[in-house]
Design a protein around this motif. Structure first.
Motif, PDB file in Angstrom:
ATOM      1  N   TRP A 132       0.828  -1.198   0.000  1.00  0.00           N
ATOM      2  CA  TRP A 132       0.000   0.000   0.000  1.00  0.00           C
ATOM      3  C   TRP A 132       0.863   1.248   0.000  1.00  0.00           C
ATOM      4  O   TRP A 132       1.984   1.220   0.502  1.00  0.00           O
ATOM      5  CB  TRP A 132      -0.908   0.012   1.232  1.00  0.00           C
ATOM      6  N   PRO A 133       0.351   2.364  -0.529  1.00  0.00           N
ATOM      7  CA  PRO A 133       1.115   3.613  -0.523  1.00  0.00           C
ATOM      8  C   PRO A 133       1.339   4.142   0.902  1.00  0.00           C
ATOM      9  O   PRO A 133       2.219   4.946   1.126  1.00  0.00           O
ATOM     10  CB  PRO A 133       0.269   4.581  -1.350  1.00  0.00           C
ATOM     11  N   HIS A 134       0.531   3.687   1.858  1.00  0.00           N
ATOM     12  CA  HIS A 134       0.730   4.008   3.267  1.00  0.00           C
ATOM     13  C   HIS A 134       0.064   2.928   4.113  1.00  0.00           C
ATOM     14  O   HIS A 134      -0.745   2.148   3.632  1.00  0.00           O
ATOM     15  CB  HIS A 134       0.188   5.396   3.622  1.00  0.00           C
ATOM     16  N   ASP A 135       0.453   2.856   5.375  1.00  0.00           N
ATOM     17  CA  ASP A 135      -0.092   1.876   6.317  1.00  0.00           C
ATOM     18  C   ASP A 135      -1.550   2.219   6.610  1.00  0.00           C
ATOM     19  O   ASP A 135      -1.850   3.320   7.069  1.00  0.00           O
ATOM     20  CB  ASP A 135       0.744   1.920   7.596  1.00  0.00           C
ATOM     21  N   PRO A 136      -2.489   1.298   6.378  1.00  0.00           N
ATOM     22  CA  PRO A 136      -3.896   1.614   6.611  1.00  0.00           C
ATOM     23  C   PRO A 136      -4.212   1.911   8.082  1.00  0.00           C
ATOM     24  O   PRO A 136      -5.221   2.545   8.375  1.00  0.00           O
ATOM     25  CB  PRO A 136      -4.642   0.363   6.140  1.00  0.00           C
ATOM     26  N   ASP A 137      -3.350   1.497   8.991  1.00  0.00           N
ATOM     27  CA  ASP A 137      -3.569   1.753  10.414  1.00  0.00           C
ATOM     28  C   ASP A 137      -2.676   2.861  10.954  1.00  0.00           C
ATOM     29  O   ASP A 137      -2.725   3.184  12.130  1.00  0.00           O
ATOM     30  CB  ASP A 137      -3.342   0.480  11.227  1.00  0.00           C
ATOM     31  N   GLY A 138      -1.858   3.459  10.086  1.00  0.00           N
ATOM     32  CA  GLY A 138      -0.955   4.527  10.509  1.00  0.00           C
ATOM     33  C   GLY A 138      -1.625   5.884  10.468  1.00  0.00           C
ATOM     34  O   GLY A 138      -2.816   6.016  10.201  1.00  0.00           O
ATOM     35  N   GLU A 139      -0.837   6.920  10.735  1.00  0.00           N
ATOM     36  CA  GLU A 139      -1.357   8.295  10.778  1.00  0.00           C
ATOM     37  C   GLU A 139      -2.119   8.683   9.516  1.00  0.00           C
ATOM     38  O   GLU A 139      -3.202   9.224   9.584  1.00  0.00           O
ATOM     39  CB  GLU A 139      -0.215   9.286  10.981  1.00  0.00           C
ATOM     40  N   GLY A 190      -3.466   6.747   7.237  1.00  0.00           N
ATOM     41  CA  GLY A 190      -4.609   5.881   6.942  1.00  0.00           C
ATOM     42  C   GLY A 190      -5.755   5.985   7.913  1.00  0.00           C
ATOM     43  O   GLY A 190      -6.909   5.842   7.534  1.00  0.00           O
ATOM     44  N   SER A 191      -5.447   6.232   9.200  1.00  0.00           N
ATOM     45  CA  SER A 191      -6.541   6.219  10.172  1.00  0.00           C
ATOM     46  C   SER A 191      -6.326   7.179  11.331  1.00  0.00           C
ATOM     47  O   SER A 191      -6.885   6.980  12.403  1.00  0.00           O
ATOM     48  CB  SER A 191      -6.731   4.804  10.705  1.00  0.00           C
ATOM     49  N   GLU A 192      -5.519   8.182  11.120  1.00  0.00           N
ATOM     50  CA  GLU A 192      -5.300   9.223  12.126  1.00  0.00           C
ATOM     51  C   GLU A 192      -4.846   8.655  13.464  1.00  0.00           C
ATOM     52  O   GLU A 192      -5.302   9.069  14.517  1.00  0.00           O
ATOM     53  CB  GLU A 192      -6.560  10.070  12.292  1.00  0.00           C
ATOM     54  N   GLY A 193      -3.973   7.670  13.431  1.00  0.00           N
ATOM     55  CA  GLY A 193      -3.387   7.138  14.656  1.00  0.00           C
ATOM     56  C   GLY A 193      -4.165   6.036  15.331  1.00  0.00           C
ATOM     57  O   GLY A 193      -3.657   5.394  16.240  1.00  0.00           O
ATOM     58  N   GLY A 194      -5.367   5.762  14.927  1.00  0.00           N
ATOM     59  CA  GLY A 194      -6.159   4.684  15.506  1.00  0.00           C
ATOM     60  C   GLY A 194      -6.914   3.989  14.408  1.00  0.00           C
ATOM     61  O   GLY A 194      -7.100   4.524  13.330  1.00  0.00           O
ATOM     62  N   ARG A 195      -7.340   2.790  14.655  1.00  0.00           N
ATOM     63  CA  ARG A 195      -8.045   2.051  13.610  1.00  0.00           C
ATOM     64  C   ARG A 195      -9.422   2.624  13.367  1.00  0.00           C
ATOM     65  O   ARG A 195     -10.242   2.720  14.258  1.00  0.00           O
ATOM     66  CB  ARG A 195      -8.171   0.581  13.979  1.00  0.00           C
ATOM     67  N   LYS A 196      -9.644   3.016  12.146  1.00  0.00           N
ATOM     68  CA  LYS A 196     -10.961   3.410  11.683  1.00  0.00           C
ATOM     69  C   LYS A 196     -11.245   2.545  10.463  1.00  0.00           C
ATOM     70  O   LYS A 196     -10.336   2.072   9.804  1.00  0.00           O
ATOM     71  CB  LYS A 196     -10.987   4.897  11.319  1.00  0.00           C
ATOM     72  N   TYR A 197     -12.511   2.351  10.179  1.00  0.00           N
ATOM     73  CA  TYR A 197     -12.889   1.381   9.171  1.00  0.00           C
ATOM     74  C   TYR A 197     -13.763   1.970   8.073  1.00  0.00           C
ATOM     75  O   TYR A 197     -14.489   2.926   8.277  1.00  0.00           O
ATOM     76  CB  TYR A 197     -13.666   0.225   9.834  1.00  0.00           C
ATOM     77  N   GLY A 198     -13.704   1.326   6.902  1.00  0.00           N
ATOM     78  CA  GLY A 198     -14.620   1.531   5.794  1.00  0.00           C
ATOM     79  C   GLY A 198     -14.994   2.943   5.429  1.00  0.00           C
ATOM     80  O   GLY A 198     -14.162   3.775   5.067  1.00  0.00           O
ATOM     81  N   LEU A 199     -16.268   3.208   5.521  1.00  0.00           N
ATOM     82  CA  LEU A 199     -16.839   4.474   5.079  1.00  0.00           C
ATOM     83  C   LEU A 199     -16.271   5.655   5.858  1.00  0.00           C
ATOM     84  O   LEU A 199     -16.133   6.749   5.320  1.00  0.00           O
ATOM     85  CB  LEU A 199     -18.361   4.417   5.195  1.00  0.00           C
TER      86      LEU A 199
END
Length: 106
Positions: free
Chosen positions: A3-10, A12-21
């Motif tokens: 991936w171009p960036h970590d989906p769980d990183g800053e 991808g998810s602003e430091g915490g896991r966020k999902y989908g929509l």
């Protein structure tokens, strides 16, 4: 997939896991981005990762293969349309059932 960036990183998810929509909506500015072309949004973000659940990550392009409206007038329309696309594409495994099991609510 790389991936171009970590989906769980800053990014991808602003430091915490966020999902989908929630991840897709964070890419938009409600005041400036609407009306929004589905095709342009998908092209701009195609290779970006979207975490679907604790074990699945897909690309924006994978989700937008199932999006039908060519344009969204408001962010509410975007949520409804992309949510329907995620359900029809099999990306959501949660479908609440209320009084009427035929009616699927997001």
């Amino acid at each position: 997939m790389d991936w171009p960036h970590d989906p769980d990183g800053e990014e991808g998810s602003e430091g915490g896991r966020k999902y989908g929509l929630a991840i897709l909506a964070k890419k938009l500015d409600e005041d400036e981005d609407f009306p929004l072309s589905s095709e342009e949004f998908a092209e701009e973000h195609a290779d970006e990762p979207i975490r679907i659940n604790y074990k699945s990550v897909v690309s924006v392009a994978d989700i937008f293969e199932h999006v039908e409206p060519a344009e969204y007038e408001t962010i509410v329309n975007f949520h409804r349309g992309v949510g329907a696309a995620m359900r029809s594409g099999g990306f959501w495994d949660y479908h609440p059932v209320g009084e009427n099991p035929e009616k699927k609510r997001a």
